[in-house]
Design a protein around this motif. Sequence first.
Motif, PDB file in Angstrom:
ATOM      1  N   MET A   1       1.558  -6.914  -8.458  1.00  0.00           N
ATOM      2  CA  MET A   1       0.837  -6.124  -8.037  1.00  0.00           C
ATOM      3  C   MET A   1       1.427  -4.811  -7.308  1.00  0.00           C
ATOM      4  SD  MET A   1      -2.893  -6.518  -6.159  1.00  0.00           S
ATOM      5  CE  MET A   1      -4.353  -5.491  -6.304  1.00  0.00           C
ATOM      6  N   LEU A   2       0.995  -3.774  -7.612  1.00  0.00           N
ATOM      7  CA  LEU A   2       1.576  -2.511  -7.103  1.00  0.00           C
ATOM      8  C   LEU A   2       0.928  -1.959  -5.714  1.00  0.00           C
ATOM      9  CD1 LEU A   2       1.843  -0.154 -10.375  1.00  0.00           C
ATOM     10  CD2 LEU A   2       3.728  -1.770  -9.220  1.00  0.00           C
ATOM     11  N   PHE A   3      -0.125  -2.486  -5.295  1.00  0.00           N
ATOM     12  CA  PHE A   3      -0.653  -2.250  -4.156  1.00  0.00           C
ATOM     13  C   PHE A   3      -1.479  -3.530  -3.498  1.00  0.00           C
ATOM     14  CE2 PHE A   3      -5.322  -1.023  -2.977  1.00  0.00           C
ATOM     15  CZ  PHE A   3      -5.020  -0.169  -2.149  1.00  0.00           C
ATOM     16  N   ARG A   4      -1.301  -3.343  -2.376  1.00  0.00           N
ATOM     17  CA  ARG A   4      -2.113  -4.325  -1.488  1.00  0.00           C
ATOM     18  C   ARG A   4      -2.523  -3.794  -0.189  1.00  0.00           C
ATOM     19  NH1 ARG A   4       0.178  -8.003  -4.228  1.00  0.00           N
ATOM     20  NH2 ARG A   4       2.110  -9.049  -4.321  1.00  0.00           N
ATOM     21  N   ARG A   5      -3.981  -4.011   0.060  1.00  0.00           N
ATOM     22  CA  ARG A   5      -4.738  -3.528   1.298  1.00  0.00           C
ATOM     23  C   ARG A   5      -4.683  -4.443   2.548  1.00  0.00           C
ATOM     24  NH1 ARG A   5      -6.989  -1.902  -2.710  1.00  0.00           N
ATOM     25  NH2 ARG A   5      -8.404  -3.718  -2.977  1.00  0.00           N
ATOM     26  N   SER A   6      -4.788  -3.951   3.578  1.00  0.00           N
ATOM     27  CA  SER A   6      -4.943  -4.844   4.658  1.00  0.00           C
ATOM     28  C   SER A   6      -6.215  -5.822   4.512  1.00  0.00           C
ATOM     29  CB  SER A   6      -5.188  -3.863   5.838  1.00  0.00           C
ATOM     30  OG  SER A   6      -5.154  -4.776   7.145  1.00  0.00           O
ATOM     31  N   ARG A   7      -5.767  -7.178   5.029  1.00  0.00           N
ATOM     32  CA  ARG A   7      -7.078  -7.999   5.031  1.00  0.00           C
ATOM     33  C   ARG A   7      -7.970  -7.483   6.114  1.00  0.00           C
ATOM     34  NH1 ARG A   7      -7.185 -10.238   0.206  1.00  0.00           N
ATOM     35  NH2 ARG A   7      -5.358 -11.422  -0.404  1.00  0.00           N
ATOM     36  N   SER A   8      -7.790  -6.821   7.101  1.00  0.00           N
ATOM     37  CA  SER A   8      -8.706  -6.565   8.222  1.00  0.00           C
ATOM     38  C   SER A   8      -9.248  -5.314   8.146  1.00  0.00           C
ATOM     39  CB  SER A   8      -7.691  -6.258   9.510  1.00  0.00           C
ATOM     40  OG  SER A   8      -6.981  -5.161   9.155  1.00  0.00           O
ATOM     41  N   LEU A   9      -9.455  -4.674   6.775  1.00  0.00           N
ATOM     42  CA  LEU A   9     -10.239  -3.665   6.234  1.00  0.00           C
ATOM     43  C   LEU A   9     -11.823  -3.881   6.406  1.00  0.00           C
ATOM     44  CD1 LEU A   9     -10.297  -0.559   5.532  1.00  0.00           C
ATOM     45  CD2 LEU A   9     -10.151  -1.626   2.849  1.00  0.00           C
ATOM     46  N   ALA A  10     -12.554  -3.244   7.411  1.00  0.00           N
ATOM     47  CA  ALA A  10     -13.973  -3.313   7.514  1.00  0.00           C
ATOM     48  C   ALA A  10     -14.761  -2.940   6.145  1.00  0.00           C
ATOM     49  CB  ALA A  10     -14.451  -3.103   8.859  1.00  0.00           C
ATOM     50  N   LEU A  11     -14.458  -3.193   5.246  1.00  0.00           N
ATOM     51  CA  LEU A  11     -15.001  -2.600   3.854  1.00  0.00           C
ATOM     52  C   LEU A  11     -16.473  -2.177   3.934  1.00  0.00           C
ATOM     53  CD1 LEU A  11     -13.976  -0.820   1.304  1.00  0.00           C
ATOM     54  CD2 LEU A  11     -14.272  -3.144   0.163  1.00  0.00           C
TER      55      LEU A  11
ATOM     56  N   ALA B   1     -15.492   7.492   7.906  1.00  0.00           N
ATOM     57  CA  ALA B   1     -15.497   6.432   7.077  1.00  0.00           C
ATOM     58  C   ALA B   1     -15.001   6.921   5.602  1.00  0.00           C
ATOM     59  CB  ALA B   1     -17.100   6.121   6.929  1.00  0.00           C
ATOM     60  N   GLN B   2     -15.190   8.276   5.258  1.00  0.00           N
ATOM     61  CA  GLN B   2     -14.679   8.673   4.036  1.00  0.00           C
ATOM     62  C   GLN B   2     -13.093   8.890   4.208  1.00  0.00           C
ATOM     63  OE1 GLN B   2     -16.904  12.411   3.872  1.00  0.00           O
ATOM     64  NE2 GLN B   2     -18.411  11.754   2.754  1.00  0.00           N
ATOM     65  N   LYS B   3     -12.662   9.226   5.385  1.00  0.00           N
ATOM     66  CA  LYS B   3     -11.231   8.998   5.476  1.00  0.00           C
ATOM     67  C   LYS B   3     -10.345   7.886   5.535  1.00  0.00           C
ATOM     68  CE  LYS B   3      -7.556  10.705   8.703  1.00  0.00           C
ATOM     69  NZ  LYS B   3      -7.180  11.118   9.982  1.00  0.00           N
ATOM     70  N   GLN B   4     -11.244   7.019   6.234  1.00  0.00           N
ATOM     71  CA  GLN B   4     -10.901   5.424   6.095  1.00  0.00           C
ATOM     72  C   GLN B   4     -10.843   4.930   4.827  1.00  0.00           C
ATOM     73  OE1 GLN B   4     -13.555   3.964   9.031  1.00  0.00           O
ATOM     74  NE2 GLN B   4     -11.803   2.830  10.057  1.00  0.00           N
ATOM     75  N   LEU B   5     -11.933   5.275   3.972  1.00  0.00           N
ATOM     76  CA  LEU B   5     -11.674   4.918   2.395  1.00  0.00           C
ATOM     77  C   LEU B   5     -10.608   5.464   1.541  1.00  0.00           C
ATOM     78  CD1 LEU B   5     -13.201   3.045   0.408  1.00  0.00           C
ATOM     79  CD2 LEU B   5     -14.614   5.025  -0.095  1.00  0.00           C
ATOM     80  N   PHE B   6     -10.395   6.846   1.899  1.00  0.00           N
ATOM     81  CA  PHE B   6      -9.409   7.429   1.240  1.00  0.00           C
ATOM     82  C   PHE B   6      -8.098   6.645   1.453  1.00  0.00           C
ATOM     83  CE2 PHE B   6      -6.222  10.605   0.931  1.00  0.00           C
ATOM     84  CZ  PHE B   6      -6.534  11.387  -0.161  1.00  0.00           C
ATOM     85  N   GLU B   7      -7.588   6.526   3.080  1.00  0.00           N
ATOM     86  CA  GLU B   7      -6.493   6.177   3.157  1.00  0.00           C
ATOM     87  C   GLU B   7      -6.461   4.822   2.554  1.00  0.00           C
ATOM     88  OE1 GLU B   7      -6.551   6.589   7.561  1.00  0.00           O
ATOM     89  OE2 GLU B   7      -5.879   8.689   7.345  1.00  0.00           O
ATOM     90  N   ALA B   8      -7.323   3.878   2.668  1.00  0.00           N
ATOM     91  CA  ALA B   8      -7.511   2.392   2.158  1.00  0.00           C
ATOM     92  C   ALA B   8      -7.131   2.464   0.576  1.00  0.00           C
ATOM     93  CB  ALA B   8      -8.503   1.693   2.710  1.00  0.00           C
ATOM     94  N   TYR B   9      -7.627   3.390  -0.110  1.00  0.00           N
ATOM     95  CA  TYR B   9      -7.548   3.585  -1.486  1.00  0.00           C
ATOM     96  C   TYR B   9      -6.618   4.078  -2.191  1.00  0.00           C
ATOM     97  CZ  TYR B   9     -10.848  -0.386  -1.769  1.00  0.00           C
ATOM     98  OH  TYR B   9     -11.339  -1.826  -1.638  1.00  0.00           O
ATOM     99  N   TYR B  10      -5.987   5.158  -1.419  1.00  0.00           N
ATOM    100  CA  TYR B  10      -5.364   6.282  -2.060  1.00  0.00           C
ATOM    101  C   TYR B  10      -3.973   5.842  -2.830  1.00  0.00           C
ATOM    102  CZ  TYR B  10      -1.999   9.895  -2.630  1.00  0.00           C
ATOM    103  OH  TYR B  10      -1.023  10.761  -3.044  1.00  0.00           O
ATOM    104  N   SER B  11      -3.272   4.707  -2.691  1.00  0.00           N
ATOM    105  CA  SER B  11      -2.435   4.098  -3.301  1.00  0.00           C
ATOM    106  C   SER B  11      -2.712   3.469  -4.548  1.00  0.00           C
ATOM    107  CB  SER B  11      -1.530   3.068  -2.551  1.00  0.00           C
ATOM    108  OG  SER B  11      -0.529   3.683  -1.289  1.00  0.00           O
ATOM    109  N   PHE B  12      -3.989   2.805  -4.366  1.00  0.00           N
ATOM    110  CA  PHE B  12      -4.561   1.859  -5.545  1.00  0.00           C
ATOM    111  C   PHE B  12      -5.052   2.855  -6.284  1.00  0.00           C
ATOM    112  CE2 PHE B  12      -8.573  -0.194  -6.994  1.00  0.00           C
ATOM    113  CZ  PHE B  12      -7.883  -1.279  -7.894  1.00  0.00           C
ATOM    114  N   GLY B  13      -5.594   4.017  -6.119  1.00  0.00           N
ATOM    115  CA  GLY B  13      -6.477   4.868  -7.044  1.00  0.00           C
ATOM    116  C   GLY B  13      -5.120   5.952  -7.655  1.00  0.00           C
ATOM    117  N   VAL B  14      -4.157   6.193  -7.071  1.00  0.00           N
ATOM    118  CA  VAL B  14      -3.193   6.996  -7.664  1.00  0.00           C
ATOM    119  C   VAL B  14      -2.419   6.177  -8.686  1.00  0.00           C
ATOM    120  CG1 VAL B  14      -0.864   8.097  -7.149  1.00  0.00           C
ATOM    121  CG2 VAL B  14      -2.843   8.567  -5.762  1.00  0.00           C
TER     122      VAL B  14
END
Length: 193
Positions: free
Chosen positions: A1-11, A25-38
């Motif tokens: 898998m090309l992408f892994r997020r921190s398990r501690s993310l309070a999604l 919250a929007q900034k946190q979501l952006f930072e958490a999902y940027y690599s995955f989305g790109v």
Amino acid sequence: MLFRRSRSLALPEILDGCRHQKPAAQKQLFEAYYSFGVNICLRYADSREEAEEMFDDGFLRVLNKIAYYDPEQPFDAWFRTVMVHSAIDHYRRYKVKQVFTDIDELYDVGESDNLLDRLAADEILAVVQQLPPAYRTVFSLYVVDGYSHPEIAQMLGIHEGTSRSNLAKARQKLQELLMTWTSNNAVNRRNYV
């Protein structure tokens, strides 16, 4: 898998903040999902810059449609679907004149000698990005994202046979590119055998 997020993310809390249009919250979501989305968008883009543009459009769509997300379903799957649709919309908007090969031009594609087993994910992505846009789009939708030919035909506004033909052509072109790429990079890459 090309992408892994921190398990501690309070999604759940982040998504709730996004529903209430809280910038933090929007900034946190952006930072958490940027690599995955790109990384999703890279499968459809000609370059990283184009993938980032697709991601930006898709992320805005995520924020605008967050109220439609069902918390009972995995967020990653919903996010991925939004990104794929954003990439398709970008494709339609900017690459409308791409040439699709009709089924009448289809020819047999031989089996690979497991080149993919010897390459890293980023190396495969680099080769896939060299496919012509029409082939790359159908290949990514069918092979990577699991859409059927009727679904692809509807999404791209092409015939189902054209989708099948472009997939076959993409596979053949991918084999050619992989053979060339591996022979050109044999000295510089790791030994995967």
